[in-house]
Design a protein around this motif. Structure first.
Motif, PDB file in Angstrom:
ATOM      1  N   GLU A 212       1.004  -0.971   0.396  1.00 58.29           N
ATOM      2  CA  GLU A 212      -0.329   0.233  -0.009  1.00 58.29           C
ATOM      3  C   GLU A 212       1.079   1.294  -0.201  1.00 58.29           C
ATOM      4  O   GLU A 212       2.295   1.755   0.541  1.00 58.29           O
ATOM      5  CB  GLU A 212      -1.390  -0.259   1.148  1.00 58.29           C
ATOM      6  N   VAL A 213       0.807   2.205  -0.678  1.00 54.40           N
ATOM      7  CA  VAL A 213       1.105   3.432  -0.886  1.00 54.40           C
ATOM      8  C   VAL A 213       0.258   4.281   0.187  1.00 54.40           C
ATOM      9  O   VAL A 213      -0.770   4.862  -0.030  1.00 54.40           O
ATOM     10  CB  VAL A 213       0.821   3.996  -1.984  1.00 54.40           C
ATOM     11  N   CYS A 214       0.691   4.969   1.361  1.00 56.56           N
ATOM     12  CA  CYS A 214       0.463   5.777   2.587  1.00 56.56           C
ATOM     13  C   CYS A 214       0.711   7.183   1.995  1.00 56.56           C
ATOM     14  O   CYS A 214       0.324   7.462   2.991  1.00 56.56           O
ATOM     15  CB  CYS A 214       1.802   4.784   3.844  1.00 56.56           C
ATOM     16  N   ASN A 215       1.458   7.353   1.731  1.00 56.91           N
ATOM     17  CA  ASN A 215       1.889   9.068   1.248  1.00 56.91           C
ATOM     18  C   ASN A 215       2.203   9.031   0.413  1.00 56.91           C
ATOM     19  O   ASN A 215       3.027   8.581  -0.717  1.00 56.91           O
ATOM     20  CB  ASN A 215       2.623   9.781   2.430  1.00 56.91           C
ATOM     21  N   CYS A 216       2.174  10.609  -0.428  1.00 58.87           N
ATOM     22  CA  CYS A 216       2.791  11.751  -1.093  1.00 58.87           C
ATOM     23  C   CYS A 216       2.597  12.888  -1.839  1.00 58.87           C
ATOM     24  O   CYS A 216       2.269  13.347  -0.216  1.00 58.87           O
ATOM     25  CB  CYS A 216       2.061  11.465  -2.199  1.00 58.87           C
ATOM     26  N   ALA A 217       3.563  13.135  -2.283  1.00 59.66           N
ATOM     27  CA  ALA A 217       3.967  14.726  -1.716  1.00 59.66           C
ATOM     28  C   ALA A 217       4.871  15.352  -3.182  1.00 59.66           C
ATOM     29  O   ALA A 217       5.688  14.162  -3.695  1.00 59.66           O
ATOM     30  CB  ALA A 217       4.823  14.940  -0.539  1.00 59.66           C
ATOM     31  N   TRP A 218       3.543  16.673  -3.880  1.00 55.62           N
ATOM     32  CA  TRP A 218       4.734  17.036  -5.014  1.00 55.62           C
ATOM     33  C   TRP A 218       5.827  17.827  -4.256  1.00 55.62           C
ATOM     34  O   TRP A 218       5.774  18.995  -3.146  1.00 55.62           O
ATOM     35  CB  TRP A 218       3.538  18.163  -5.789  1.00 55.62           C
TER      36      TRP A 218
END
Length: 558
Positions: A212-218
């Motif tokens: 699972e992908v828990c976090n993302c940020a540009w």
């Protein structure tokens, strides 16, 4: 009368005397053995005491018989008793002892389960995203009740602001609240016929993670998108101008894999729990379940590994100037790291429970929140908190300073969000219209000190009750209740111009809302629960990370 053979009596004496600390010179018991030779802690046991102990053994048999005829599990009940209990207590006392110890054991079991959640990380991290994954797995068995009935319009909070309007002179000394907010109103769910779906040509699916992908940020400086996963890696993706195309990184691939743990056997305990870019987008910081913070270059080079925490990192933030990194951990502490020297600058240990969230106020001061229901404002160089906020009755999941660093917002499992001011101890506004725990909050990029100074300052809150609420930051009352999701909402994010709000839920949907109208204007339906959504700096792309191991990029050009 219960009759005993000599063998049975020997068993009773052996089990309830010797195992309680008694010894016998010959070890083997029998009627022939002299009871005057029985001792405890080196002292002789009087014959009368031995007879009493045998009587206790008879009571034990009676109790066992009674319990055998009851619904309770005899073996389970006796697991709560010590041999000495059987010698010194009658049957009634033994029953009370079993009841009290079972109650204590149940409490310990619940505490243990709670600690397991706190040791988890978003998606597995932060205690909070562990809950997200758990709810995703149990979703079929735990449908939200509100899904099948109309949501009642939220009650308006007509409480007037407690503080006066001040001119903003300095972030450290002056505070103000924002005026010009529209009249409060509530809306119901936007009709499905009025919702526009993202076209497949406007969606890019980034595949590569194996958990699972828990976090993302540009990145704030370009088209780079970072993601963190339960597979012990973070990844940097370069998204081209055309959303359905990915440009190359280093001339070879559209992604760079940042491996946090090389041993396959330890992957499950080393999830990437937090990610954040520095101010100019040249460095990416990650926090992990192993308690280490790491700094990476955009080419994937590991610059630094910062290790002092004794538990998983739940939150991580770069300072405004990019010279410090702030981390909060399950070990109950917060640490400021000096990026240049790669060393611990200062550590704070005020909380009595895991630190769930941290957020910078200035380049040297910040707020922390915890499972202990407390919020502390700390400053580099100070050994005690410069401000303490108490008032929540549950775990404080998130704390966020407004863009000007004037007001602090918090949200909790106690079903409330609060707005605080450094000028007073009690909260300025107590926002209590949600029906379930509030998972996260975000301030709009509007008002004093932003690129949109003429727009009012708004707070968004996302809850397990499947709704998002928009709040008037000045008056502390609800502007809109955004009804559209059917499961807990775990992430919200304002567009850079403050006109739109993205929300992601365990119902697998990303909704884009008009902040002015409080209506859904666009929607994307994925294939798994969503843990986080975020906008790029231009405001034309939204990234969302999913429980089915993918990151989606949505092209939003209106």
């Amino acid at each position: 009368m219960t009759s005993l053979t000599s063998v049975e009596l020997n068993y009773l004496v052996f089990r309830y005397l010797q195992e309680s600390g008694f010894t016998h010179s010959a070890f083997a018991f029998g009627y022939e053995a002299s009871i005057n030779k029985c001792t405890i802690d080196g002292s002789l046991v009087p014959p009368g005491a031995l007879i009493t102990c045998v009587q206790k053994g008879l009571q034990y048999i009676e109790m066992e018989a009674n319990l055998s005829n009851a619904e309770s599990d005899v073996d389970e009940d006796f697991s709560f008793l010590q041999p000495l209990d059987l010698i010194t207590k009658n049957v009634s006392e033994l029953r009370r002892t079993v009841k009290e110890r079972r109650k204590n054991e149940l409490k310990k079991s619940k505490d243990k389960e709670l600690n397991k959640e706190h040791d988890g990380v978003r998606g597995l991290a932060k205690d909070r995203e562990k809950q997200a994954r758990k709810r995703e797995r149990e979703k079929d068995a735990e449908k939200i009740e509100e899904k099948s009935r109309e949501k009642e319009p939220g009650k308006r909070n007509d409480k007037e602001a407690d503080t006066n309007h001040d001119d903003q002179k300095s972030i450290r000394h002056e505070e103000s609240v924002v005026s010009g907010v529209p009249e409060p109103m509530e809306i119901s769910t936007t009709p499905a016929s009025q919702i526009s779906e993202f076209l497949s040509s406007d969606v890019t699916i980034l595949e590569g993670h194996t958990s699972e992908v828990c976090n993302c940020a540009w990145s704030p400086s370009g088209s780079l998108l970072a993601s963190g996963s339960g597979d012990s890696t973070a990844r940097i993706w370069r998204v081209g101008e055309e959303t359905n195309q990915l440009s190359t990184l280093n001339g070879s691939s559209n992604e760079i894999v940042l491996v946090h743990v090389k041993s396959k056997t330890n992957e499950k305990s080393k999830d990437v729990t937090a990610i954040d870019w520095n101010v100019d987008g040249t460095l990416l910081a990650t926090g992990a379940y192993d308690g280490a913070a790491r700094i990476w270059g955009i080419d994937g080079e590991l610059k630094s590994t910062l290790t002092k925490h004794k538990g998983p990192i739940f939150s991580l933030k770069w300072s405004k100037k990019g010279d410090y990194i702030l981390t909060g951990s399950c070990d109950k502490s917060a640490i400021v790291w000096d990026v240049k020297t790669e060393a611990l600058k200062q550590q704070w240990d005020f909380h009595s429970g895991p630190t769930l969230d941290v957020d910078w106020r200035t380049n040297v001061s910040f707020a922390t929140s915890s499972t202990d229901n407390m919020i502390y404002v700390c400053k580099i160089g100070e050994t005690s908190p410069i401000k303490t906020f108490s008032g929540h009755q549950g775990e404080v999941n998130c704390v966020k300073w407004d863009p000007a660093g004037i007001l602090l917002a918090s949200c909790s499992d106690d079903v409330s969000a609060k707005i605080w001011s450094m000028k007073q101890d009690k909260c300025v506004h107590d926002l209590t219209e949600h029906e379930k725990e509030i998972y996260t909050i975000r301030w709009s990029p509007t008002g004093p000190g932003t690129n949109n100074p003429n727009l009012p300052l708004i707070l968004a809150s996302a809850s397990f009750d499947s709704t998002v609420k928009l709040w008037d930051a000045e008056l502390g009352r609800s502007l809109f209740t955004l009804n559209g999701h059917s499961d807990p909402v775990y992430s919200v994010a304002f567009s850079p111009n403050g006109e739109y709000l993205a929300s992601g839920s365990l119902d697998k949907c990303v909704h884009i809302w008009s902040v002015k109208e409080g209506k859904i204007i666009k929607r994307y339906s994925g294939k798994a629960g969503i843990f986080e959504v975020c906008w790029n700096k231009e405001g034309d792309k939204i990234a969302a990370c999913f429980a089915n191991n993918v990151v989606c990029v949505l092209d939003f050009r209106r």
